[in-house]
Design an enzyme around this catalytic site. Structure first.
Site, PDB file in Angstrom:
ATOM      1  N   ASP A 126       8.529 -26.925  50.589  1.00  0.00           N
ATOM      2  CA  ASP A 126       8.138 -27.968  49.638  1.00  0.00           C
ATOM      3  C   ASP A 126       8.554 -27.425  48.072  1.00  0.00           C
ATOM      4  OD1 ASP A 126       5.736 -26.521  49.666  1.00  0.00           O
ATOM      5  OD2 ASP A 126       4.484 -28.245  48.884  1.00  0.00           O
TER       6      ASP A 126
ATOM      7  N   GLU B  41       2.641 -25.845  50.335  1.00  0.00           N
ATOM      8  CA  GLU B  41       1.944 -24.836  49.397  1.00  0.00           C
ATOM      9  C   GLU B  41       1.675 -25.317  48.017  1.00  0.00           C
ATOM     10  OE1 GLU B  41       1.829 -21.521  46.930  1.00  0.00           O
ATOM     11  OE2 GLU B  41       3.386 -23.003  46.701  1.00  0.00           O
TER      12      GLU B  41
HETATM   13 ZN   LIG Z   1       6.144 -21.189  45.428  1.00  0.00          ZN
END
Ligand SMILES: [Zn+2]
Length: 406
Positions: free
Chosen positions: A99, A160
């Site tokens: 992401d 993340e």
């Molecule tokens: Zn990163």
């Protein structure tokens, strides 16, 4: 003299750049499930030559407090895992994220050259470029006679950038089987790596009061906005009271028509901590604040959240860093490290007891902004560095790095 097989990596520069651009052209803001999964598809295609066991893993939904102070569940993309040689005596966990911070509606979607060295684009540095670095380092290892001397698992999570809330359990279970961790977050523009990292917690708060007509029955209302403001003010006043702890109220929403006493308000805040003991101090402070506001008749206050990322003190990781520094010296890459207030999955690996380096990705800067840029030369340079590290580890006595586990 130890053998090396990675001299040809600089020849891969053009290919690495092409792959990085192709990955960055796919929007993969955390909540763009289709885009995140498309990055995983593309990466799995690019990694086909590794002949690894590929797995797509569903994650629990992300739970978030909406503006209306209601809990909402949002689906996320799948995690991607590639694994090879699980029976080798030394097991590495490589980590990357699929992401980016730029959602589909973010204005920053274009890739362009700033000059001959610097490419500006969403996620080129954080961390599409890092994914390509890991891919090529693994490719050169697997093409060498040392393939099979070390086992590896390459885990790619979809969340993340929001703190890995839904992949945290998966990371912990993979970490339990790993001896060492390599995370491909970007290094700084000058090539420095991150050493110690702060810990981080994300929290949300919901206040419920009582609605009433603002003119006729104002006295019967219990204003949720006022109570939340009291809470936030007191919360912000905790800044400066403990070394290394910072608190950032980052989002607030409440109320509606101004002729109604608002009965709901919500806010989100982030806390950064330096030492493991700071966590308890913060939780105690939050508890006290909550009690204080709660004491007002007709007001309810609910807190949710935790320290998803523990601080990463540097000590346990130093030996691996020193090894990388020596390798860098031989390759002409000068390496040093600096403490960082930022967090990443390296914090999660550290919390699981896995020594790791978490900035093995590309060099660049201005990440999380429309100015994000990649120093393109670092693609092959950093791939060579990681490949060299993999070769050293494959030729070491595994007992040197093996972690007592299970
Ligand atoms: Zn990163």
């Amino acid at each position: 003299m130890r053998q090396s097989y990675y001299h040809w990596l600089p020849d891969q520069q053009a290919l690495m750049l092409e792959q990085t651009i192709a990955l960055a052209e796919i929007n993969s803001g955390t909540f763009n499930v289709t885009g995140v999964n498309a990055v995983a598809d593309r990466l799995a295609e690019l990694a086909a030559g590794l002949n690894a066991v590929v797995q797509r893993i569903d994650l629990p939904h992300y739970r978030q407090l909406t503006d209306r102070a209601e809990w909402q569940e949002q689906p996320l993309g799948q995690a991607l895992q590639l694994q090879k040689h699980p029976d080798a005596p030394l097991q590495l966990l490589l980590m990357g994220h699929l992401d980016t911070v730029y959602g589909v509606d973010h204005p920053f979607q274009q890739i362009r050259w700033l000059d001959a060295e610097r490419l500006n684009g969403p996620g080129v540095t954080d961390m599409k470029g890092g994914l390509v670095v890991a891919l090529h380092a693994l490719t050169v290892l697997e093409a060498s006679p040392l393939a099979g001397k070390i086992g590896w698992r390459w885990l790619l999570n979809p969340d993340e950038e929001i703190g890995s809330p839904c992949s945290a359990e998966l990371i912990a279970s993979c970490a339990a089987e790993a001896d060492l961790g390599l995370v491909f977050e970007p290094a700084l523009a000058d090539g420095s790596l991150a050493g110690a990292r702060k810990g981080s917690g994300n929290f949300s708060v919901r206040v419920t009061g009582r609605a009433a007509h603002a003119g006729r029955e104002h006295h019967l209302g219990r204003n949720a906005i006022r109570a939340l403001c009291d809470f936030i003010s007191a919360l912000d006043n905790l800044n400066g009271q403990r070394k290394g702890v910072t608190i950032n109220p980052g989002y607030i929403h409440g109320g509606g028509a101004v002729n109604v006493v608002p009965d709901r308000a919500m806010a989100r805040f982030n806390i950064r901590i330096e030492q493991p003991e700071d966590e308890l101090w913060c939780l105690q402070q939050l508890e006290q604040l909550q009690q204080r506001i709660f004491r007002q008749e007709g007001i309810q206050i609910e807190l949710d959240g935790d320290f998803g990322r523990k601080p990463k003190p540097f000590g346990p990781h130093l030996r691996l860093f020193e090894r990388l520094r020596q390798i860098g010296q031989r390759l002409g890459t000068k390496l040093n490290w600096l403490p960082s207030g930022g967090c990443c999955d390296g914090n999660n690996l550290a919390a699981a007891g896995v020594a790791n380096i978490d900035t093995l990705g590309v060099c660049g800067g201005s990440i999380h902004s429309s100015d994000e840029f990649l120093l393109v030369g670092s693609l092959s340079e950093r791939a060579r560095l990681t490949a060299a590290l993999l070769f050293e580890l494959a030729q070491d006595d595994p007992a040197q790095w093996r972690r007592k586990r299970r």
